[in-house]
Structure formats: C-alpha cells, structure tokens
Design an enzyme around this catalytic site. Structure first.
Site, mmCIF file in Angstrom:
data_model
loop_
_atom_site.group_PDB
_atom_site.id
_atom_site.type_symbol
_atom_site.label_atom_id
_atom_site.label_comp_id
_atom_site.label_asym_id
_atom_site.label_seq_id
_atom_site.Cartn_x
_atom_site.Cartn_y
_atom_site.Cartn_z
ATOM 1 N N ILE A 108 -6.479 -4.849 7.595
ATOM 2 C CA ILE A 108 -6.282 -6.037 6.714
ATOM 3 C C ILE A 108 -6.851 -5.628 5.378
ATOM 4 C CG2 ILE A 108 -6.854 -8.457 6.538
ATOM 5 C CD1 ILE A 108 -4.992 -8.058 9.073
ATOM 6 N N SER A 148 -7.454 -5.550 -5.006
ATOM 7 C CA SER A 148 -8.494 -6.173 -4.100
ATOM 8 C C SER A 148 -9.650 -6.016 -4.565
ATOM 9 C CB SER A 148 -8.693 -5.364 -2.625
ATOM 10 O OG SER A 148 -9.150 -4.146 -2.811
ATOM 11 N N ASP A 157 0.872 -1.219 0.130
ATOM 12 C CA ASP A 157 0.012 -0.133 0.001
ATOM 13 C C ASP A 157 0.601 1.054 0.046
ATOM 14 O OD1 ASP A 157 -2.301 1.353 -0.010
ATOM 15 O OD2 ASP A 157 -2.578 1.404 2.242
ATOM 16 N N GLY A 158 0.258 2.406 -0.594
ATOM 17 C CA GLY A 158 0.971 3.495 -0.595
ATOM 18 C C GLY A 158 1.540 4.082 -1.969
ATOM 19 N N ASN A 159 1.112 3.550 -2.788
ATOM 20 C CA ASN A 159 1.635 3.817 -4.147
ATOM 21 C C ASN A 159 1.135 5.384 -4.619
ATOM 22 O OD1 ASN A 159 2.502 1.302 -4.612
ATOM 23 N ND2 ASN A 159 1.174 0.540 -6.224
ATOM 24 N N ASN A 184 -11.090 -2.666 -4.924
ATOM 25 C CA ASN A 184 -10.276 -1.773 -5.760
ATOM 26 C C ASN A 184 -11.123 -1.730 -7.238
ATOM 27 O OD1 ASN A 184 -6.944 -2.790 -4.503
ATOM 28 N ND2 ASN A 184 -8.244 -1.111 -4.019
ATOM 29 N N ARG A 192 -12.476 2.051 -7.635
ATOM 30 C CA ARG A 192 -11.648 2.954 -8.020
ATOM 31 C C ARG A 192 -12.044 3.685 -9.503
ATOM 32 N NH1 ARG A 192 -5.663 2.524 -5.402
ATOM 33 N NH2 ARG A 192 -6.303 1.818 -3.412
HETATM 34 C C1 IPE Z 1 -5.355 -2.717 0.144
HETATM 35 O O1 IPE Z 1 -5.068 -1.514 -0.108
HETATM 36 C C2 IPE Z 1 -5.262 -3.632 -1.178
HETATM 37 C C3 IPE Z 1 -4.087 -3.359 -1.937
HETATM 38 C C4 IPE Z 1 -2.757 -3.045 -1.586
HETATM 39 C C5 IPE Z 1 -3.843 -4.213 -3.138
HETATM 40 P P1 IPE Z 1 -6.113 -0.458 -0.256
HETATM 41 O O2 IPE Z 1 -5.587 0.985 -0.572
HETATM 42 O O3 IPE Z 1 -7.100 -0.509 -1.196
HETATM 43 O O4 IPE Z 1 -6.834 -0.332 1.139
HETATM 44 P P2 IPE Z 1 -7.782 0.557 1.776
HETATM 45 O O5 IPE Z 1 -9.009 0.843 0.841
HETATM 46 O O6 IPE Z 1 -7.190 1.661 2.213
HETATM 47 O O7 IPE Z 1 -8.354 -0.169 2.989
HETATM 48 C C1 IPE Z 2 -1.876 0.376 -3.148
HETATM 49 O O1 IPE Z 2 -1.380 1.694 -3.239
HETATM 50 C C2 IPE Z 2 -1.780 -0.321 -4.789
HETATM 51 C C3 IPE Z 2 -3.216 -1.062 -4.865
HETATM 52 C C4 IPE Z 2 -4.403 -0.961 -4.115
HETATM 53 C C5 IPE Z 2 -3.631 -1.212 -6.151
HETATM 54 P P1 IPE Z 2 -2.665 2.577 -3.384
HETATM 55 O O2 IPE Z 2 -3.142 2.979 -4.708
HETATM 56 O O3 IPE Z 2 -3.840 2.110 -2.436
HETATM 57 O O4 IPE Z 2 -2.005 3.932 -2.473
HETATM 58 P P2 IPE Z 2 -2.567 4.722 -1.504
HETATM 59 O O5 IPE Z 2 -2.970 4.118 -0.245
HETATM 60 O O6 IPE Z 2 -3.558 5.506 -1.961
HETATM 61 O O7 IPE Z 2 -1.526 5.764 -1.273
HETATM 62 MG MG MG Z 3 -4.136 2.354 -0.419
#
Ligand code: IPE
Ligand code: IPE
Ligand code: MG
Length: 249
Positions: A191, A61, A16-18, A64, A67
């Site tokens: 989680i 997920s 997470d965090g991209n 996701n 989005r």
């Molecule tokens: C969890 O990250 C799913 C993946 C890293 C693939 P999210 O960014 O979707 O999680 P939430 O929505 O903040 O809980």
């Molecule tokens: C995780 O990074 C990758 C995926 C869920 C596909 P995010 O896209 O959730 O990055 P943040 O949480 O918004 O920084």
């Molecule tokens: Mg995220």
C-alpha cells in the site's frame, strides 16, 4: 444498474514503476516520470469515457521526499508544467480536480497552479480527479485527529460523538465514496502509505506492468478482475448475492 453495477465508482491507483521503466531503457529515472504523464492522460480519459465517478492517483507520497534532491526537483517541475498544460483540457472534459496531501512543502508556483486548477474546475461534474501529492495515509489520519481535537477543545464537538463518520468527514477525501478498486502497477504488493482508512474494503488489483506502459488493455484487465469479485462486506456469500440482486433490480 445491470452490467454497470460491476463498474467501480471510485478507482485509486498507485502509479509505480517509472524509474525501472527508464532504467531498462538506459535512461535516467526522470525520463520514466515524463513518460508516466502520458499514461496519466490515457487513464484519466479511459476512466472518464467509461463513466467512472472518481479517480484518485498517487503521484508523490510523503515518503518520496526522501529521494535524491534532483529527482524531487524534476518531479515538482513536472507537476507544475503538466498542470499548466493539462488543466484546460481537464476542464473542457468536465473534470473536477482536487489535490490531497501536505501542501506546505511545495513551492509557490506549484501552490498557485493547484489552487487555480481547483478553482477553475470546482463546478465540474463529469468526473472527480483526486491527485495525491505529498500525501500519506498516516498524515491524513493525523490531520483529521488534529481537527477533531481542536473542535473538541473549542467545545464545537462532543468527544463522545466522535464516530467513524466524524473521522471520515475530516479526512482529505471527505464527501467522496471509498475506492471500490485499488490498482498498483510496477509489481510491488504493498500500500506504501496510500489511503489507509479508505481502503478498508477496497478490492486490490496488482499488475507487473510498469506505470508508463499502463494502457487501455491494462485498465480493461483491472476492471474485468474487479467485475469478477464478490464484495461481501462481512456478510455471507448468500447474503451478498441476495443484496446485490435486490440492489440491481
Ligand atoms: C508509492 O511508490 C508512491 C507513488 C507511486 C507515488 P513508491 O515507489 O514510493 O513506493 P515504495 O517506496 O516502493 O513502497
Ligand atoms: C512511481 O515510480 C512514481 C513516484 C513514486 C513519484 P517510481 O519512481 O517509484 O519507479 P520505481 O518504483 O523506482 O521503478
Ligand atoms: Mg517505486
């Protein structure tokens, strides 16, 4: 076993965090997903080199899909491209690839790449790489329940014989050990519908590092955190210690 006993067999990571990584640089969120691919490469290599048996990565997920359509499209294209460019190297390194998640929702190009990758690497034994795409822990439990119900309705399964092993054997990770270590980058302590069944006794490690920045040092820190935990599985500390000694002998 010795010192190696402190190494997890199976590591599961919520990458997470991209998006935030990119936004902090004034870039579109999708630039963070691209940068995240490099961290995947590093982490797969770092785990393989250390002799980790199974690495499960949460890439997308079931939630996701909510989005923005453009971000989902970039992610799907990125999965398809990355699979195309990386699978040969994974194969060279003896890595067996398995995808878990609801595939029905993916386009034909990605479908094909996933099937090809699984087919090409099916006999590899150096490490199992499980890629969770379109995955949800609740989805997984529901699909296992569906299979159990169908088998019971057909008379192939006695309902009174449905125990934990029967459920585990029908989940997507059947045949693999449960994760010993869970890592979530990006600072959130949740989680997010990842491996709900399998995380029952997993050690949890959270780091504020954003996924594209996750490097050897972060992996080392997670492993060190894990090595310091006492896993009791319901027993007392003394029992756990005695058991560990007996197993390590
Ligand atoms: C969890 O990250 C799913 C993946 C890293 C693939 P999210 O960014 O979707 O999680 P939430 O929505 O903040 O809980
Ligand atoms: C995780 O990074 C990758 C995926 C869920 C596909 P995010 O896209 O959730 O990055 P943040 O949480 O918004 O920084
Ligand atoms: Mg995220």
């Amino acid at each position: 076993m010795g010192a190696g006993a402190r190494l997890p067999r199976h590591i599961a990571i919520v990458m997470d965090g991209n998006g935030r990584w990119a936004q902090r640089r004034g870039l579109p969120r999708t630039a963070g997903h691209r940068a995240g691919v490099e961290a995947v490469r590093r982490t797969v290599e770092g785990c393989r080199r250390r002799g980790i048996a199974v690495l499960t990565l949460f890439a997308f997920s079931s939630e996701n899909w909510r989005r923005p359509r453009a971000e989902v499209r970039v992610l799907m294209d990125l999965f398809t491209q990355t699979l195309g460019s990386e699978v040969a190297r994974l194969h060279e390194h003896g890595i067996r690839v398995r995808f878990v998640g609801e595939r029905r929702d993916f386009g034909p190009a990605l479908h094909r790449r996933m099937a090809e990758a699984e087919e090409l690497t099916r006999d590899n034994r150096a490490m199992d790489l499980v890629l969770a795409v379109g995955y949800g822990g609740r989805w997984d439990i529901a699909q296992a329940a569906r299979r159990i119900a169908a088998e019971a309705a057909d008379g192939r399964l006695d309902p009174s014989a449905v125990d934990e092993e029967a459920v585990a054997g029908r989940l997507s990770l059947a045949g693999l050990p449960d994760p010993d270590l869970f890592i979530r980058t990006g600072g959130e302590r949740r989680i997010s519908n990842f491996l709900l069944w399998h995380l029952a006794y997993t050690e949890l490690h959270f780091t504020d590092t954003l996924w594209p920045d996750f490097d050897e040092g972060d992996l080392e820190a997670a492993l060190a955190d894990y090595a310091g935990r006492q896993r009791r599985f319901g027993r007392t500390g003394e029992q756990a210690e005695a058991l560990e000694k007996a197993q390590g002998a």
